[in-house]
Design an enzyme around this catalytic site. Structure first.
Site, PDB file in Angstrom:
ATOM      1  N   SER A 135      30.787 -87.046 -85.519  1.00 11.29           N
ATOM      2  CA  SER A 135      30.999 -86.452 -84.207  1.00 11.29           C
ATOM      3  C   SER A 135      30.024 -87.065 -83.182  1.00 11.29           C
ATOM      4  O   SER A 135      30.014 -88.281 -82.997  1.00 11.29           O
ATOM      5  CB  SER A 135      30.867 -84.930 -84.307  1.00 11.29           C
ATOM      6  OG  SER A 135      31.391 -84.294 -83.173  1.00 11.29           O
ATOM      7  N   ASP A 289      42.292 -84.828 -86.516  1.00 12.68           N
ATOM      8  CA  ASP A 289      41.295 -84.500 -85.493  1.00 12.68           C
ATOM      9  C   ASP A 289      42.007 -84.430 -84.144  1.00 12.68           C
ATOM     10  O   ASP A 289      42.687 -85.380 -83.734  1.00 12.68           O
ATOM     11  CB  ASP A 289      40.204 -85.579 -85.470  1.00 12.68           C
ATOM     12  CG  ASP A 289      38.959 -85.151 -84.718  1.00 12.68           C
ATOM     13  OD1 ASP A 289      39.074 -84.379 -83.759  1.00 12.68           O
ATOM     14  OD2 ASP A 289      37.861 -85.612 -85.094  1.00 12.68           O
ATOM     15  N   HIS A 318      38.860 -81.900 -87.264  1.00 11.56           N
ATOM     16  CA  HIS A 318      37.578 -82.552 -87.003  1.00 11.56           C
ATOM     17  C   HIS A 318      36.573 -82.270 -88.120  1.00 11.56           C
ATOM     18  O   HIS A 318      35.748 -83.121 -88.447  1.00 11.56           O
ATOM     19  CB  HIS A 318      37.028 -82.070 -85.667  1.00 11.56           C
ATOM     20  CG  HIS A 318      35.765 -82.747 -85.245  1.00 11.56           C
ATOM     21  ND1 HIS A 318      35.676 -84.100 -85.016  1.00 11.56           N
ATOM     22  CD2 HIS A 318      34.506 -82.257 -85.020  1.00 11.56           C
ATOM     23  CE1 HIS A 318      34.441 -84.422 -84.665  1.00 11.56           C
ATOM     24  NE2 HIS A 318      33.711 -83.322 -84.667  1.00 11.56           N
TER      25      HIS A 318
END
Length: 347
Positions: A135, A289, A318
């Protein structure tokens, strides 16, 4: 060796007066970090593992250990806490005249330059075997590759991006609107703990972070939650209630500004910045995601050299990139990292 004091099981690197990319100077800036494993005599076994949005090192260290994704038996792993996360310099710990309502913009340019100083000045490390990140950690990993191409041998960027996309910005603006809708919001800071806003933020985030299939198949029931409401309250509202509202906004701003080409080296030319990454890279999106999409990731990877695009085929959205409750995705990530490091010699 300017390590500074310890903070629990972590340490503090004192940066002194730190001039930030966007022009402000933070007196007495600090970087809180933790290390795992043993540094090799030739310093060839260092893995940098930056934190992600809202996370502190204790939240992400689960994947470190013998036989885990990052194996501390062979590698010396450093987790630097990102600016804004409440441990390193953040709105919640800045002294006046900075702090509430006056905190500066922190960028990943600032993060990676502070990390470079930490590695050099504390450990004498000038080249990394790997930068691994998920991320916002993946964003930092790609910044390392572009800003310091001669200092990084490998990159594993999981569920991240080289530049925050327009659609990702839409997600972030929705999260920010939910948080700042709290009655305590004063336009530039929170006058009190924004409990209502933090709970709203958690519910907005839950709809983006996990895939439609995750909810359709009720996977939250397989990981200890009795109902959807139980999951939303304990997993998502609870996640953000741990954090300071102004810190969360500062990290959102960092995310919104994330762009490996937004600097004097590349002057906004993303193709040039991506092409300058010489590290052997593995780009690993999740196929479900919703904000770091596999399509966007593939387009960036195609503009890099010496790069493998290896998507996680997962319905965990995600969170496939941080699979605390998902053994299959953890195994996929572990195997990918082992493959990436297979040609390394550690001592």
């Amino acid at each position: 060796m300017p390590v500074g004091e310890t903070m629990g099981d972590a340490a503090v690197f004192d940066l002194g007066a730190l001039r930030l990319q966007h022009g402000m100077t933070v007196p007495d800036a600090r970087l809180v970090y933790k290390t795992y494993g043993k540094l090799a005599a030739d310093k060839s076994n260092v893995i940098l593992y930056p934190t992600s949005y809202g996370a502190q090192h204790v939240d992400t260290e689960w994947l470190i250990g013998p036989g885990r994704i990052l194996d501390s038996e062979h590698w010396f792993i450093v987790i630097p806490n990102m600016f804004g996360n409440g441990l390193s310099t953040s709105p919640s710990n800045l002294a006046e005249p900075l702090g509430r309502g006056r905190y500066p913009v922190f960028t990943h340019w600032d993060n990676v330059h502070a990390q470079r100083r930490l590695l050099e000045e504390v450990f004498g490390v000038e080249r990394l075997a790997l930068v691994y990140g998920w991320s916002m950690g993946a964003q930092q990993a790609l910044h390392w590759g572009a800003v310091f191409p001669d200092r990084v041998a490998r990159i594993c960027a999981v569920c991240g991006s080289a530049r925050t996309s327009i659609h990702n910005r839409v997600f972030l603006e929705g999260v920010r609107a939910a948080l700042t809708g709290d009655p305590a919001w004063r336009g530039d800071h929170f006058a009190a703990r924004p409990v209502q806003g933090l709970r709203a933020m958690g519910r907005v985030y839950a709809g983006w972070a996990m895939s439609q299939a995750f909810y359709r198949e009720r996977l939250y029931e397989t990981i200890g939650f009795a109902s959807l409401e139980d999951y939303l309250v304990r997993a998502w509202e609870g996640n953000f209630l741990r954090r300071d509202g102004d810190d969360l906004l500062a990290m959102l701003t960092t995310w919104l500004h994330s762009d490996i080409s937004d600097n004097e080296i590349y002057k906004g030319d993303l193709d040039l910045a991506l092409g300058a990454i010489t590290a052997r890279a593995m780009i690993m999106p999740s196929t479900t995601d919703l904000y770091f999409t596999a399509e966007d990731s593939k387009a960036e990877a195609a503009r890099m050299t010496n790069t493998e695009w290896r998507p996680l085929d997962s319905i965990w959205g995600h969170r496939a990139g941080n699979p605390t409750d998902n053994a299959a995705d953890e195994a996929f990530l572990r195997d990918a990292v082992r493959a990436l490091l297979a040609d390394s010699v550690t001592s």
